[in-house]
Scaffold this active site. Structure first.
Site, PDB file in Angstrom:
ATOM      1  N   GLY A 107       0.842  -1.176  -0.018  1.00 52.12           N
ATOM      2  CA  GLY A 107       0.049   0.078   0.154  1.00 52.12           C
ATOM      3  C   GLY A 107       0.866   1.122   0.144  1.00 52.12           C
TER       4      GLY A 107
ATOM      5  N   ASP B  87      -1.433  -7.813   7.052  1.00 47.61           N
ATOM      6  CA  ASP B  87      -2.877  -7.670   6.737  1.00 47.61           C
ATOM      7  C   ASP B  87      -3.154  -8.126   5.524  1.00 47.61           C
ATOM      8  OD1 ASP B  87      -1.555  -5.559   5.341  1.00 47.61           O
ATOM      9  OD2 ASP B  87      -3.368  -4.219   5.710  1.00 47.61           O
TER      10      ASP B  87
END
Length: 358
Positions: A67, A146
């Protein structure tokens, strides 16, 4: 296909193509990219002209480095909620990929880390090359694996997933396949021919023409000390076992852990072990969302990104600075319910839906 968009979307023959197109940022995922991928997958789901989806990354360095952590850094510093909104949509995309009713082929060439694992390793067919470096390196920035990473690592043989989750070690093709993060090895020079084959024939036939033998990995020969050391109940005990093992690689792992966020290490160990009993991916993603939102409010996430990405001094000042100072209450806070209005809630499904005929 050409284009200046952050995700180039188009079709080639029988395939829908997704090309992550931020090579200057190693194709790091923005919120807009996540939404664009989701939009394309939903559109292709019932399109009979699209039989297979293929995702790849622009440039020569990798599929996706994760990300956009610079954006997360600015959001966390300012006390914003943009990162929580991003994660909500990103984890929803991860679940969509895992349950996609058509073959989803991920070309995991080069660097594939964090969010890059999320858009690839939940797919039906995961291709690695001799250039692949696959990792969930979150503990190094005060964060926790995650995008379904704790789900994937919890399913790895023995304690390999615990080792990778805590250390953030990047693995090559053979070890990625051993750990269940990838399925097939294809030499990088054959990827263009593979994508052409996928556009013209079935996944089975295209793969058969290009799959090869991966270069030897490292983890299989290290299983004895990894399984013994990481089976301990706490991070402190894991460290003690690593240091006492007499194995050079184990002692190197201990040194690696000593540089990570103590809080992130303890939360990660708990998250991976809880993931083993939560059931399908969706339940684990819901847990990860709670953990990620809690991390957004922690000092270690901002400090970790500062040290590794912003100032690049590689000298984070973790708070607390020692494992012994991270209490059970500190860890439990990461798993506390967010409240009915803030929780991520994904449709209830069973793992049997992962079976995709192709």
């Amino acid at each position: 296909m050409t284009g200046n968009e952050e995700v180039v979307v188009g079709t080639e023959g029988r395939t829908g193509r997704l090309i992550l197109n931020r090579p200057e940022a190693l194709n790091a995922l923005s919120h807009g990219m996540v939404l664009r991928i989701e939009e394309a997958l939903i559109a292709w789901r019932d399109d009979p002209a699209v039989e297979t989806v293929v995702i790849s990354g622009a440039g020569e360095r990798g599929l996706c480095a994760g990300g956009d952590i610079r954006a997360i850094y600015e959001d966390a510093r300012g006390g914003g909620t943009e990162s929580a909104d991003f994660w909500r949509d990103e984890y929803r995309l991860n679940a969509l990929i895992a349950r996609y009713p058509k073959p989803y082929v991920a070309l995991m060439d080069g660097i594939v880390m964090g969010g890059g694992v999320g858009v690839s390793a939940h797919g039906t067919v995961r291709i690695v090359t001799e250039r692949s470096r696959v990792a969930m390196p979150e503990t190094g920035i005060g964060f926790v694996p995650d995008v379904g990473g704790t789900y994937l690592l919890a399913l790895a043989p023995g304690e390999l997933g615990t080792h990778l989750a805590l250390t953030g070690t990047a693995v090559g093709a053979a070890d990625a396949m051993l750990c269940g993060l990838a399925d097939h090895f294809v030499p990088a020079e054959r990827l263009d021919r593979l994508t052409t084959g996928l556009a013209q024939s079935s996944v089975h036939d295209a793969l058969a023409a290009h799959v090869g033998q991966a270069p030897p990995g490292r983890l299989a020969s290290q299983r004895e000390w990894i399984d013994h050391c990481y089976a301990a109940d706490t991070v402190e005990q894991i460290m003690d076992r690593l240091l006492a093992s007499g194995v050079a690689a184990a002692q190197e792992a201990a040194a690696t852990l000593a540089a990570k966020s103590p809080t992130a290490l303890k939360v990660t160990l708990t998250a991976v072990r809880r993931a083993r009993g939560l059931g399908p991916l969706e339940r684990v993603l819901e847990q990860e969302y709670r953990v990620s939102c809690a991390a957004l409010d922690s000092p270690d996430l901002v400090e970790g990104i500062r040290a590794q990405v912003i100032d690049k001094d590689r000298d984070p000042r973790w708070s607390p600075a020692a494992l012994a100072d991270v209490t059970g209450e500190d860890v439990a806070r990461y798993f506390a319910p967010l409240g009915i209005d803030r929780e991520l809630r994904l449709p209830a499904v069973t793992d049997s839906f992962q079976e995709v005929p192709w």
